[in-house]
Enzyme design. Structure first.
Site, PDB file in Angstrom:
ATOM      1  N   SER A 155       0.885  -1.173   0.000  1.00 21.21           N
ATOM      2  CA  SER A 155       0.000   0.000   0.000  1.00 21.21           C
ATOM      3  C   SER A 155       0.916   1.214   0.000  1.00 21.21           C
ATOM      4  O   SER A 155       2.090   1.113   0.391  1.00 21.21           O
ATOM      5  CB  SER A 155      -0.858   0.015   1.268  1.00 21.21           C
ATOM      6  OG  SER A 155      -1.435   1.293   1.494  1.00 21.21           O
ATOM      7  N   TYR A 168      -2.333  -0.264  10.617  1.00 16.18           N
ATOM      8  CA  TYR A 168      -2.334  -0.552   9.176  1.00 16.18           C
ATOM      9  C   TYR A 168      -0.948  -0.278   8.585  1.00 16.18           C
ATOM     10  O   TYR A 168      -0.396  -1.097   7.836  1.00 16.18           O
ATOM     11  CB  TYR A 168      -3.396   0.295   8.477  1.00 16.18           C
ATOM     12  CG  TYR A 168      -3.568  -0.015   7.003  1.00 16.18           C
ATOM     13  CD1 TYR A 168      -4.139  -1.220   6.589  1.00 16.18           C
ATOM     14  CD2 TYR A 168      -3.171   0.888   6.013  1.00 16.18           C
ATOM     15  CE1 TYR A 168      -4.310  -1.512   5.234  1.00 16.18           C
ATOM     16  CE2 TYR A 168      -3.348   0.612   4.659  1.00 16.18           C
ATOM     17  CZ  TYR A 168      -3.917  -0.596   4.284  1.00 16.18           C
ATOM     18  OH  TYR A 168      -4.081  -0.885   2.937  1.00 16.18           O
TER      19      TYR A 168
HETATM   20  N1  LIG Z   1      -8.425   0.224  -1.500  1.00 16.87           N
HETATM   21  C1  LIG Z   1      -7.322   0.924  -1.260  1.00 16.87           C
HETATM   22  O1  LIG Z   1      -7.330   2.171  -1.252  1.00 16.87           O
HETATM   23  C2  LIG Z   1      -6.021   0.217  -1.031  1.00 16.87           C
HETATM   24  C3  LIG Z   1      -4.848   0.969  -1.104  1.00 16.87           C
HETATM   25  C4  LIG Z   1      -3.638   0.342  -0.880  1.00 16.87           C
HETATM   26  C5  LIG Z   1      -3.602  -1.006  -0.619  1.00 16.87           C
HETATM   27  N2  LIG Z   1      -4.766  -1.718  -0.555  1.00 16.87           N
HETATM   28  C6  LIG Z   1      -4.652  -3.131  -0.246  1.00 16.87           C
HETATM   29  O2  LIG Z   1      -5.186  -3.881  -1.308  1.00 16.87           O
HETATM   30  C7  LIG Z   1      -5.620  -5.144  -0.823  1.00 16.87           C
HETATM   31  C8  LIG Z   1      -7.025  -5.399  -1.345  1.00 16.87           C
HETATM   32  O3  LIG Z   1      -7.894  -4.460  -0.737  1.00 16.87           O
HETATM   33  P1  LIG Z   1      -9.178  -3.861  -1.469  1.00 16.87           P
HETATM   34  O4  LIG Z   1      -9.095  -2.394  -1.300  1.00 16.87           O
HETATM   35  O5  LIG Z   1      -9.331  -4.437  -2.797  1.00 16.87           O
HETATM   36  O6  LIG Z   1     -10.341  -4.330  -0.469  1.00 16.87           O
HETATM   37  P2  LIG Z   1     -11.385  -5.529  -0.582  1.00 16.87           P
HETATM   38  O7  LIG Z   1     -12.020  -5.641   0.752  1.00 16.87           O
HETATM   39  O8  LIG Z   1     -12.274  -5.297  -1.753  1.00 16.87           O
HETATM   40  O9  LIG Z   1     -10.477  -6.788  -0.882  1.00 16.87           O
HETATM   41  C9  LIG Z   1      -9.971  -7.626   0.109  1.00 16.87           C
HETATM   42  C10 LIG Z   1     -10.411  -9.034  -0.176  1.00 16.87           C
HETATM   43  O10 LIG Z   1      -9.796  -9.899   0.791  1.00 16.87           O
HETATM   44  C11 LIG Z   1     -10.787 -10.742   1.325  1.00 16.87           C
HETATM   45  N3  LIG Z   1     -10.368 -11.143   2.667  1.00 16.87           N
HETATM   46  C12 LIG Z   1     -10.139 -10.332   3.729  1.00 16.87           C
HETATM   47  N4  LIG Z   1      -9.802 -11.072   4.801  1.00 16.87           N
HETATM   48  C13 LIG Z   1      -9.811 -12.363   4.395  1.00 16.87           C
HETATM   49  C14 LIG Z   1      -9.561 -13.590   5.056  1.00 16.87           C
HETATM   50  N5  LIG Z   1      -9.265 -13.634   6.370  1.00 16.87           N
HETATM   51  N6  LIG Z   1      -9.638 -14.735   4.353  1.00 16.87           N
HETATM   52  C15 LIG Z   1      -9.968 -14.703   3.031  1.00 16.87           C
HETATM   53  N7  LIG Z   1     -10.246 -13.570   2.367  1.00 16.87           N
HETATM   54  C16 LIG Z   1     -10.151 -12.413   3.042  1.00 16.87           C
HETATM   55  C17 LIG Z   1     -12.059  -9.902   1.316  1.00 16.87           C
HETATM   56  O11 LIG Z   1     -13.234 -10.699   1.415  1.00 16.87           O
HETATM   57  C18 LIG Z   1     -11.932  -9.203  -0.023  1.00 16.87           C
HETATM   58  O12 LIG Z   1     -12.439  -9.985  -1.075  1.00 16.87           O
HETATM   59  C19 LIG Z   1      -5.509  -5.065   0.697  1.00 16.87           C
HETATM   60  O13 LIG Z   1      -4.315  -5.701   1.095  1.00 16.87           O
HETATM   61  C20 LIG Z   1      -5.419  -3.584   0.971  1.00 16.87           C
HETATM   62  O14 LIG Z   1      -4.720  -3.314   2.157  1.00 16.87           O
HETATM   63  C21 LIG Z   1      -5.964  -1.139  -0.764  1.00 16.87           C
END
Ligand SMILES: NC(=O)c1ccc[n+]([C@@H]2O[C@H](COP(=O)([O-])OP(=O)(O)OC[C@H]3O[C@@H](n4cnc5c(N)ncnc54)[C@H](O)[C@@H]3O)[C@@H](O)[C@H]2O)c1
Length: 286
Positions: A155, A168
């Site tokens: 991230s 985080y």
């Molecule tokens: N959205 C943002 O702004 C952003 C920015 C930087 C990094 N990220 C990172 O990107 C990654 C994806 O996040 P996102 O924003 O797409 O959110 P999201 O919630 O849409 O995606 C996360 C996915 O992981 C699954 N998940 C979470 N815990 C789980 C578990 N214990 N077992 C199985 N599945 C699990 C959720 O059900 C979901 O499908 C994360 O690591 C997040 O930290 C997101």
């Protein structure tokens, strides 16, 4: 390695044609963007996710190149089961992508309730850090056999303050540590890299231990404008925008000499400089 399976009869060409990919956390958001990109590139994709709705939606596609496995990736057994199913369906695993994650929704140290400190720490580190380790451990024999690739998700919070609260941010710095250590430990057989997305409008949830599990990033008022305002490119990336970076790092033929690297897909957050780029600085200011 997974060349003979019947599902390859599905006509698909692309960078990952016939390659088997396990995507942990591929149910929604950025992970789902990666799933769709990989399928378009001809990959055979297994998704492990604990969202029942997301797994049902993927299963309903009835795509022979896609297997959706319901399970909590914090459990080793769920990872082993997903690995076994990927191998059974697609004859191996060529790439592992880990996208599972949650946030603390910017909860500061001062605001972290003392009584939920331990549980919040555990929940965020279990999901954001431990899952990467467990999934890698479970997939290791298959990845060694294929001499495959791993792509983790960091991230902007893994580089800069203010992308979350301290839990985080610390968890994302920890994933950087995994990229460093495991790219070293698993060489020369396996390449280990990561993508560090910037703000993206997704259903990313907050920690249950902080009472934030119903709060989704996409529901934060003006989130898209907040994301746009802070990055030099003024982009509000879609999951599909980040997916190209995952595709590149998953494609072994394109990363012959690349391991231990992170692609920062964040609109250039490190390139903000100390003066505005809008011409506001006057002659003589230098
Ligand atoms: N959205 C943002 O702004 C952003 C920015 C930087 C990094 N990220 C990172 O990107 C990654 C994806 O996040 P996102 O924003 O797409 O959110 P999201 O919630 O849409 O995606 C996360 C996915 O992981 C699954 N998940 C979470 N815990 C789980 C578990 N214990 N077992 C199985 N599945 C699990 C959720 O059900 C979901 O499908 C994360 O690591 C997040 O930290 C997101």
């Amino acid at each position: 390695m997974s060349g003979e399976v019947e599902t390859r009869a599905v006509s698909r060409d692309g960078s990952l044609a016939g390659k088997s990919a396990l995507i942990v956390g591929g149910g929604t958001g950025i992970g789902l963007g990666v799933v769709d990109r990989f399928l378009s590139e001809g990959a055979l994709v297994t998704v492990l996710d604990y969202s029942k709705d997301a797994i049902e939606a993927l299963s309903e596609r009835r795509d022979p190149a896609l297997r959706a496995v319901l399970g909590d990736a914090r459990d080793m057994a769920a990872n082993i089961s997903a690995v076994d199913q990927a191998i059974a369906a697609f004859s191996g695993i060529d790439t592992l992508v880990v996208c599972a994650g949650i946030t603390d929704h910017f909860t500061s140290l001062a605001d972290l309730p003392v009584e939920s400190f331990d549980s919040a720490f555990r929940e965020i580190f279990d999901i954001n850090v431990k899952i990467a380790l467990l999934a890698t451990k479970a997939a290791l024999p298959a990845l060694r056999e294929s001499e495959g690739t791993i792509v983790y998700t960091i991230s902007n919070a893994g580089y800069l303050p203010g992308g979350g609260g301290p839990l985080y941010t610390a968890s994302k710095f920890a994933v950087r540590g995994l990229v460093s250590q495991l790219s070293y430990e698993l060489a020369p057989a396996i390449r280990v890299n990561a993508v560090a997305p910037g703000g993206t409008v997704t259903p990313l949830r907050g920690a249950e231990a902080l009472g934030l599990d119903q709060q989704r990033l996409r529901d934060v008022p003006d989130i898209a404008e907040m994301i746009r305002a802070v990055n030099p490119l003024h982009v509000v990336p879609e999951p599909s925008d980040h997916a190209w970076a995952y595709l590149f790092l998953a494609t072994k033929s394109r990363i012959a000499a690349v391991t231990g690297c992170v692609i920062r897909s964040d609109g250039g957050l490190d390139s903000r400089g100390l003066i505005p780029l809008d011409g506001a600085i006057g002659a003589g200011d230098m």
